[in-house]
Scaffold this active site. Structure first.
Site, PDB file in Angstrom:
ATOM      1  N   SER A 132       0.771  -1.112  -0.046  1.00 33.49           N
ATOM      2  CA  SER A 132      -0.060   0.023  -0.274  1.00 33.49           C
ATOM      3  C   SER A 132       0.786   1.677  -0.358  1.00 33.49           C
ATOM      4  CB  SER A 132      -0.907  -0.352   1.402  1.00 33.49           C
ATOM      5  OG  SER A 132      -0.170  -0.200   2.634  1.00 33.49           O
ATOM      6  N   LYS A 171       2.414  10.132   4.012  1.00 34.16           N
ATOM      7  CA  LYS A 171       2.339  10.661   2.568  1.00 34.16           C
ATOM      8  C   LYS A 171       3.689  12.160   3.136  1.00 34.16           C
ATOM      9  CE  LYS A 171      -0.694   8.833  -0.384  1.00 34.16           C
ATOM     10  NZ  LYS A 171      -1.097   8.135   0.727  1.00 34.16           N
TER      11      LYS A 171
END
Lengths: 213, 213
Positions: A132, A171
DNA sequence: CAGATTTCAGATCATCTGTTCGTTTTGTCT
DNA sequence: AGACAAAACGAACAGATGATCTGAAATCTG
């Protein structure tokens, strides 16, 4: 200093090998069998020699009381050992590194001191499960090292828990008004925009380590 | 999961403490005496509980056959320092790590001993320049640790110099007949096929380290 | 409180394991 | 070959150590 005999060297090597394999030292008979020696007294004799040369230390009358000298853990001057305390995957919240006893630790990873001020305080590591985070150039099996914190500066890469999506992601974080832009490390991929109150910062990414094989 | 009883916690702590003090695990009787327990059976009982919870591992019928799971064996000499001796970029041949004087070294990187047998012999590290290895999930600025070798097994990730293309790349290596298939780590990307005599293996990828800021 | 479950005790047994001793083999020198 | 020491041997011994059995005490559960 005279050289060690073949047999003495073999004994020494075997002890080291055994210690690599197990968490306890071998018995005299382990050595005897492994090296095809026919008597424990021969092993004892050779161990005495090794002891006189300070290559091993023996604890009398204690089973497996052989210690290899020079194997004393020398805290590596530079690197800091960070505990790997769990896994990180898209669908799972990060397990917070607080109530972790020694026993929960999956392993350790060494990080350079530049990224680990104050002796690695507040650092923890997680093993990445799944693909992921491929957009952050992080592969399945990689180890990510994080600093536990619940806030961060713009532009820092952080592990965040997305409340409504119920997933963890890694992120770059940019607060823009009351929405947050989450930018993948891979510049070819598009950012995610989400309300600020939907993101929970879990920690700041400090390092990524990939070990092959 | 139910909590450990006081005694079980004490046993666990004592084993850890003992292991810190000595290079071999304690006996049941060591534990019994230290904790003021009056019977070995009690220790045995509690060890069984700890074993069921995977906090320890026991080797039956072997004296001192107690191992703490999750404990880094102290023998594992700590991190090994590998010199960063240059850069790696798509368009540049790898600078071979032989005649490097101290001054050429850009820095050092610590790697875990698991990937660095024999004290990191034959290992060197390069700093990645550019985005050419993004398909191997390697970013600009990452540090790659390589083992110098000119041959490799199929399936290993290696740094290769492509003669005709005059560029360096980092891919999984598969020799198929007299052509070589170079497979990117990123499974979504397509492999490269090239004649076997066009590839020069520079080294095997051992580790990738990314340090943020 | 009564019963079930967990934890502890004490004793005993079986085996694991280090030590010792007398002897034999091997290597080295003269 | 003979002398001497180093190294290896085999057996026996004793202490170290793990396993187990029986029963009791403590704790939990309803």
């Amino acid at each position: 200093m005279k050289k060690l005999s073949d047999r003495q060297q073999a004994v020494l090597d075997y002890i080291a090998a055994f210690l690599d394999q197990n968490d306890y030292p071998p018995t005299i008979r382990d050595i005897k069998n492994e090296l095809g020696i026919s008597s424990t007294s021969v092993v004892d004799y050779n161990l005495k020699v090794l002891e006189e040369r300070d290559l091993i230390r023996r604890n009398r009358n204690i089973s497996r009381g052989i210690e290899l000298v020079g194997r004393i853990p020398q805290r590596s001057s530079n690197a800091v050992a960070v505990n790997i305390v769990g896994q990180i995957a898209a669908g799972l919240p990060i397990e917070v590194p607080e109530a972790f006893s020694q026993e929960d630790i999956l392993g350790q990873i060494e990080v350079s001191p530049e990224v680990a001020p104050r002796g690695g305080e507040g650092l923890f590591a997680l093993k990445v499960k799944g693909l992921s985070m491929i957009d952050a150039l992080i592969n399945d099996g990689d180890i990510v090292v994080l600093r536990a914190q619940s806030t961060c500066e713009n532009g820092e890469t952080v592990a965040v828990w997305l409340e409504s999506e119920r997933e963890t992601t890694l992120k770059k974080f940019y607060l823009e008004g009351d929405t947050v832009r989450l930018q993948p490390a891979n510049i070819t991929m598009d950012p995610i925009y989400t309300p600020a109150d939907n993101v929970r910062i879990q920690g700041k990414l400090v390092s990524v380590v990939r070990q092959i094989d």
